[in-house]
Design a protein around this motif. Structure first.
Motif, PDB file in Angstrom:
ATOM      1  N   ARG A  83       0.871  -1.098  -0.098  1.00 15.75           N
ATOM      2  CA  ARG A  83      -0.102  -0.222  -0.021  1.00 15.75           C
ATOM      3  C   ARG A  83       0.960   1.324  -0.027  1.00 15.75           C
ATOM      4  N   LEU A  84       1.910   1.491   0.826  1.00 10.20           N
ATOM      5  CA  LEU A  84       2.780   2.244   0.715  1.00 10.20           C
ATOM      6  C   LEU A  84       3.319   2.580  -0.624  1.00 10.20           C
ATOM      7  N   ILE A  85       3.861   1.518  -1.206  1.00 10.85           N
ATOM      8  CA  ILE A  85       4.389   1.642  -2.581  1.00 10.85           C
ATOM      9  C   ILE A  85       3.465   2.187  -3.644  1.00 10.85           C
ATOM     10  N   GLY A  86       2.246   1.399  -3.379  1.00  5.69           N
ATOM     11  CA  GLY A  86       0.991   2.164  -4.511  1.00  5.69           C
ATOM     12  C   GLY A  86       0.754   3.523  -3.934  1.00  5.69           C
ATOM     13  N   GLN A  87       0.721   4.122  -2.673  1.00  9.20           N
ATOM     14  CA  GLN A  87       0.330   5.436  -2.550  1.00  9.20           C
ATOM     15  C   GLN A  87       1.634   6.309  -3.267  1.00  9.20           C
ATOM     16  N   HIS A  88       2.608   5.917  -3.058  1.00 12.20           N
ATOM     17  CA  HIS A  88       3.676   6.868  -3.407  1.00 12.20           C
ATOM     18  C   HIS A  88       3.624   6.648  -5.291  1.00 12.20           C
ATOM     19  N   LEU A  89       3.100   5.599  -5.739  1.00 13.05           N
ATOM     20  CA  LEU A  89       3.213   5.510  -7.296  1.00 13.05           C
ATOM     21  C   LEU A  89       1.892   6.370  -7.600  1.00 13.05           C
ATOM     22  N   THR A  97      -0.048   1.888 -13.299  1.00 16.92           N
ATOM     23  CA  THR A  97       0.746   1.091 -12.488  1.00 16.92           C
ATOM     24  C   THR A  97       0.181   0.619 -11.268  1.00 16.92           C
ATOM     25  N   VAL A  98      -0.395   1.640 -10.615  1.00 19.33           N
ATOM     26  CA  VAL A  98      -0.902   1.321  -9.261  1.00 19.33           C
ATOM     27  C   VAL A  98      -2.012   0.289  -9.283  1.00 19.33           C
ATOM     28  N   ASP A  99      -2.911   0.500 -10.323  1.00 16.70           N
ATOM     29  CA  ASP A  99      -4.285  -0.642 -10.751  1.00 16.70           C
ATOM     30  C   ASP A  99      -3.556  -2.018 -10.895  1.00 16.70           C
ATOM     31  N   LEU A 100      -2.683  -2.082 -11.511  1.00 16.64           N
ATOM     32  CA  LEU A 100      -2.106  -3.263 -11.835  1.00 16.64           C
ATOM     33  C   LEU A 100      -1.378  -3.962 -10.563  1.00 16.64           C
ATOM     34  N   GLU A 104      -2.661  -7.315  -8.887  1.00 17.19           N
ATOM     35  CA  GLU A 104      -1.985  -8.537  -8.887  1.00 17.19           C
ATOM     36  C   GLU A 104      -1.772  -9.005  -7.368  1.00 17.19           C
ATOM     37  N   SER A 105      -1.704  -8.229  -6.608  1.00 16.93           N
ATOM     38  CA  SER A 105      -1.224  -8.272  -5.308  1.00 16.93           C
ATOM     39  C   SER A 105      -2.653  -8.663  -4.370  1.00 16.93           C
ATOM     40  N   GLY A 106      -3.682  -8.517  -4.891  1.00 22.03           N
ATOM     41  CA  GLY A 106      -5.252  -8.569  -4.299  1.00 22.03           C
ATOM     42  C   GLY A 106      -5.296  -7.663  -3.025  1.00 22.03           C
ATOM     43  N   CYS A 107      -4.637  -6.403  -3.011  1.00 25.91           N
ATOM     44  CA  CYS A 107      -4.559  -5.485  -2.027  1.00 25.91           C
ATOM     45  C   CYS A 107      -5.718  -4.292  -2.302  1.00 25.91           C
ATOM     46  N   ARG A 108      -6.346  -3.705  -1.498  1.00 25.96           N
ATOM     47  CA  ARG A 108      -6.766  -2.227  -1.770  1.00 25.96           C
ATOM     48  C   ARG A 108      -5.903  -1.044  -1.408  1.00 25.96           C
TER      49      ARG A 108
END
Length: 232
Positions: A83-89, A97-100, A104-108
Protein backbone atom coordinates in the motif's frame (compact mmCIF):
# COMPACT_ATOMS: atom_id res chain seq x y z
CA UNK A 1 26.09 -66.77 -61.65
CA UNK A 2 27.87 -63.53 -62.14
CA UNK A 3 24.89 -62.11 -63.96
CA UNK A 4 22.64 -63.01 -61.02
CA UNK A 5 25.05 -61.36 -58.61
CA UNK A 6 25.20 -58.29 -60.77
CA UNK A 7 21.42 -58.17 -60.88
CA UNK A 8 21.20 -58.34 -57.12
CA UNK A 9 23.74 -55.54 -56.80
CA UNK A 10 21.74 -53.41 -59.22
CA UNK A 11 18.58 -54.19 -57.28
CA UNK A 12 20.16 -53.12 -54.04
CA UNK A 13 21.46 -49.95 -55.65
CA UNK A 14 18.02 -49.14 -57.06
CA UNK A 15 16.45 -49.83 -53.65
CA UNK A 16 18.86 -47.43 -51.94
CA UNK A 17 18.27 -44.76 -54.55
CA UNK A 18 14.50 -45.11 -54.22
CA UNK A 19 14.75 -44.90 -50.47
CA UNK A 20 16.80 -41.74 -50.72
CA UNK A 21 14.35 -40.17 -53.14
CA UNK A 22 11.47 -40.93 -50.76
CA UNK A 23 13.26 -39.07 -47.97
CA UNK A 24 14.64 -42.20 -46.31
CA UNK A 25 18.32 -42.86 -45.69
CA UNK A 26 19.92 -45.74 -43.83
CA UNK A 27 23.14 -45.63 -41.90
CA UNK A 28 24.68 -48.82 -40.52
CA UNK A 29 26.45 -48.68 -37.16
CA UNK A 30 29.17 -51.01 -35.88
CA UNK A 31 26.87 -52.12 -33.05
CA UNK A 32 24.35 -53.54 -35.47
CA UNK A 33 21.85 -50.68 -35.12
CA UNK A 34 20.49 -49.05 -38.22
CA UNK A 35 19.30 -45.44 -38.07
CA UNK A 36 16.73 -44.49 -40.69
CA UNK A 37 15.87 -40.90 -41.38
CA UNK A 38 12.33 -40.49 -42.66
CA UNK A 39 11.18 -36.94 -43.40
CA UNK A 40 13.39 -35.52 -40.67
CA UNK A 41 12.42 -38.11 -37.99
CA UNK A 42 15.13 -40.52 -36.86
CA UNK A 43 14.07 -44.09 -36.08
CA UNK A 44 16.54 -46.65 -34.72
CA UNK A 45 16.03 -50.29 -35.71
CA UNK A 46 17.49 -53.10 -33.65
CA UNK A 47 16.22 -56.67 -34.22
CA UNK A 48 12.96 -55.38 -35.62
CA UNK A 49 12.29 -52.93 -32.74
CA UNK A 50 11.64 -49.33 -33.67
CA UNK A 51 11.76 -46.21 -31.46
CA UNK A 52 9.43 -43.29 -32.02
CA UNK A 53 10.58 -39.67 -31.74
CA UNK A 54 10.34 -38.25 -28.21
CA UNK A 55 7.12 -36.45 -27.45
CA UNK A 56 6.94 -32.90 -26.07
CA UNK A 57 4.00 -33.80 -23.83
CA UNK A 58 6.17 -34.02 -20.71
CA UNK A 59 7.72 -30.59 -21.18
CA UNK A 60 4.33 -29.12 -22.05
CA UNK A 61 2.84 -30.57 -18.86
CA UNK A 62 5.66 -29.16 -16.73
CA UNK A 63 5.33 -25.77 -18.40
CA UNK A 64 1.60 -25.69 -17.72
CA UNK A 65 2.12 -26.75 -14.11
CA UNK A 66 4.75 -24.08 -13.56
CA UNK A 67 2.43 -21.47 -15.03
CA UNK A 68 -0.36 -22.27 -12.56
CA UNK A 69 1.05 -21.33 -9.18
CA UNK A 70 -0.99 -20.93 -6.06
CA UNK A 71 -1.05 -17.28 -5.05
CA UNK A 72 0.78 -16.62 -1.82
CA UNK A 73 -1.30 -15.13 0.97
CA UNK A 74 0.31 -11.86 2.02
CA UNK A 75 0.96 -11.00 5.64
CA UNK A 76 -0.30 -7.75 7.14
CA UNK A 77 3.17 -6.18 7.01
CA UNK A 78 3.54 -7.18 3.34
CA UNK A 79 0.17 -5.63 2.52
CA UNK A 80 1.22 -2.43 4.33
CA UNK A 81 4.41 -2.24 2.25
CA UNK A 82 2.45 -2.74 -0.98
CA UNK A 83 0.00 0.00 0.00
CA UNK A 84 2.89 2.37 0.76
CA UNK A 85 4.42 1.65 -2.64
CA UNK A 86 1.03 2.07 -4.28
CA UNK A 87 0.43 5.40 -2.53
CA UNK A 88 3.86 6.64 -3.64
CA UNK A 89 3.18 5.60 -7.24
CA UNK A 90 -0.23 7.29 -7.02
CA UNK A 91 1.41 10.52 -5.84
CA UNK A 92 3.70 10.30 -8.89
CA UNK A 93 0.66 10.01 -11.15
CA UNK A 94 1.39 6.40 -12.18
CA UNK A 95 -2.23 5.33 -11.75
CA UNK A 96 -2.21 2.47 -14.27
CA UNK A 97 0.79 0.96 -12.52
CA UNK A 98 -1.03 1.29 -9.20
CA UNK A 99 -4.11 -0.48 -10.60
CA UNK A 100 -1.97 -3.35 -11.89
CA UNK A 101 -0.12 -3.63 -8.56
CA UNK A 102 -3.36 -3.72 -6.57
CA UNK A 103 -4.93 -6.23 -8.96
CA UNK A 104 -1.97 -8.63 -8.88
CA UNK A 105 -1.43 -8.40 -5.11
CA UNK A 106 -5.12 -8.55 -4.22
CA UNK A 107 -4.78 -5.48 -1.98
CA UNK A 108 -6.72 -2.26 -1.89
CA UNK A 109 -4.81 0.99 -1.94
CA UNK A 110 -7.17 2.59 0.52
CA UNK A 111 -10.72 2.19 1.75
CA UNK A 112 -13.16 4.72 0.17
CA UNK A 113 -13.99 6.17 3.61
CA UNK A 114 -10.29 6.66 4.29
CA UNK A 115 -9.85 8.39 0.94
CA UNK A 116 -12.68 10.79 1.78
CA UNK A 117 -11.14 11.46 5.20
CA UNK A 118 -7.74 12.10 3.62
CA UNK A 119 -9.20 14.62 1.17
CA UNK A 120 -11.07 16.50 3.89
CA UNK A 121 -7.92 16.74 6.01
CA UNK A 122 -5.87 18.11 3.09
CA UNK A 123 -8.60 20.68 2.41
CA UNK A 124 -8.81 21.69 6.07
CA UNK A 125 -12.49 20.79 6.33
CA UNK A 126 -12.29 19.72 9.95
CA UNK A 127 -15.98 19.15 10.68
CA UNK A 128 -16.26 16.81 7.70
CA UNK A 129 -13.03 15.06 8.66
CA UNK A 130 -14.37 14.42 12.18
CA UNK A 131 -17.57 13.01 10.67
CA UNK A 132 -15.45 10.72 8.48
CA UNK A 133 -13.73 9.37 11.58
CA UNK A 134 -17.07 8.07 12.86
CA UNK A 135 -17.46 6.10 9.62
CA UNK A 136 -13.99 4.64 10.06
CA UNK A 137 -14.62 3.26 13.56
CA UNK A 138 -15.99 -0.05 12.29
CA UNK A 139 -12.91 -0.53 10.09
CA UNK A 140 -10.30 -0.07 12.79
CA UNK A 141 -8.09 -2.96 13.87
CA UNK A 142 -7.99 -1.36 17.34
CA UNK A 143 -10.88 0.72 18.73
CA UNK A 144 -8.41 2.81 20.74
CA UNK A 145 -6.82 4.01 17.49
CA UNK A 146 -9.79 6.29 16.81
CA UNK A 147 -9.06 8.31 19.98
CA UNK A 148 -5.46 8.94 18.96
CA UNK A 149 -6.53 9.88 15.43
CA UNK A 150 -9.14 12.31 16.72
CA UNK A 151 -6.61 13.90 19.07
CA UNK A 152 -4.12 14.49 16.25
CA UNK A 153 -6.86 15.87 14.05
CA UNK A 154 -8.12 18.31 16.70
CA UNK A 155 -4.56 19.39 17.50
CA UNK A 156 -4.06 20.45 13.87
CA UNK A 157 -7.41 22.22 13.90
CA UNK A 158 -6.49 24.04 17.11
CA UNK A 159 -3.10 25.20 15.79
CA UNK A 160 -4.56 26.45 12.52
CA UNK A 161 -7.22 28.44 14.38
CA UNK A 162 -4.51 30.06 16.50
CA UNK A 163 -2.40 30.89 13.47
CA UNK A 164 -5.40 32.54 11.80
CA UNK A 165 -6.00 34.61 14.94
CA UNK A 166 -9.25 32.82 15.75
CA UNK A 167 -8.37 32.58 19.43
CA UNK A 168 -11.90 32.08 20.80
CA UNK A 169 -12.57 29.23 18.38
CA UNK A 170 -9.20 27.67 19.25
CA UNK A 171 -10.05 27.90 22.95
CA UNK A 172 -13.37 26.19 22.28
CA UNK A 173 -11.56 23.31 20.54
CA UNK A 174 -9.18 22.99 23.48
CA UNK A 175 -11.86 22.99 26.18
CA UNK A 176 -14.82 21.28 24.52
CA UNK A 177 -13.13 18.80 22.17
CA UNK A 178 -9.52 18.03 23.11
CA UNK A 179 -9.78 17.98 26.92
CA UNK A 180 -12.82 15.63 27.09
CA UNK A 181 -10.85 12.99 25.17
CA UNK A 182 -8.65 12.52 28.29
CA UNK A 183 -5.81 11.57 26.02
CA UNK A 184 -2.23 12.81 26.50
CA UNK A 185 -3.09 15.42 29.11
CA UNK A 186 0.53 16.54 29.24
CA UNK A 187 0.35 17.53 25.60
CA UNK A 188 -2.90 19.42 26.22
CA UNK A 189 -1.14 21.57 28.83
CA UNK A 190 1.55 22.39 26.28
CA UNK A 191 -1.07 23.26 23.67
CA UNK A 192 -2.85 25.60 26.09
CA UNK A 193 0.39 27.54 26.51
CA UNK A 194 0.34 28.45 22.82
CA UNK A 195 -2.62 30.73 23.51
CA UNK A 196 -0.05 33.20 24.82
CA UNK A 197 1.80 33.46 21.49
CA UNK A 198 1.60 37.01 20.20
CA UNK A 199 1.93 36.25 16.49
CA UNK A 200 1.97 33.39 14.00
CA UNK A 201 5.77 33.21 13.72
CA UNK A 202 6.06 32.78 17.47
CA UNK A 203 3.44 30.01 17.41
CA UNK A 204 5.20 28.08 14.62
CA UNK A 205 8.55 28.37 16.40
CA UNK A 206 7.31 27.22 19.80
CA UNK A 207 5.15 24.41 18.39
CA UNK A 208 7.89 23.38 15.94
CA UNK A 209 5.16 23.35 13.34
CA UNK A 210 5.24 24.22 9.64
CA UNK A 211 2.04 26.25 9.83
CA UNK A 212 -1.29 25.93 8.09
CA UNK A 213 -1.02 24.29 4.67
CA UNK A 214 -0.06 21.25 2.65
CA UNK A 215 3.20 20.46 4.46
CA UNK A 216 1.77 20.20 7.99
CA UNK A 217 -1.40 18.43 6.83
CA UNK A 218 0.65 15.85 4.95
CA UNK A 219 2.68 15.22 8.10
CA UNK A 220 -0.58 14.87 10.02
CA UNK A 221 -1.75 12.15 7.63
CA UNK A 222 1.55 10.35 8.05
CA UNK A 223 1.05 10.36 11.81
CA UNK A 224 -2.51 9.13 11.44
CA UNK A 225 -1.22 6.10 9.49
CA UNK A 226 -4.63 5.34 8.07
CA UNK A 227 -3.38 2.48 5.92
CA UNK A 228 -2.19 0.61 9.03
CA UNK A 229 -5.24 1.27 11.14
CA UNK A 230 -7.88 0.22 8.63
CA UNK A 231 -8.55 -3.42 7.86
CA UNK A 232 -7.91 -4.44 4.28
Amino acid sequence: MQSNGAGQDRGSELSCRNGTQNGESGVAHTNGLVSVTNNGNTVSNNNGMSAQPASNNTSSASDSNSGVKKKKRLSQSEEDVIRLIGQHLHDLGLNQTVDLLMQESGCRLEHPSATKFRNHVMEGEWDKAESDLNELKALMHSPSAIVRMKFLLLQQKYLEYLEDGRVLEALQVLRAELTPLKYNTERIHILSGYLMCSHAEDLRAKAEWEGKGTASRTKLLDKLQIHQCIAG
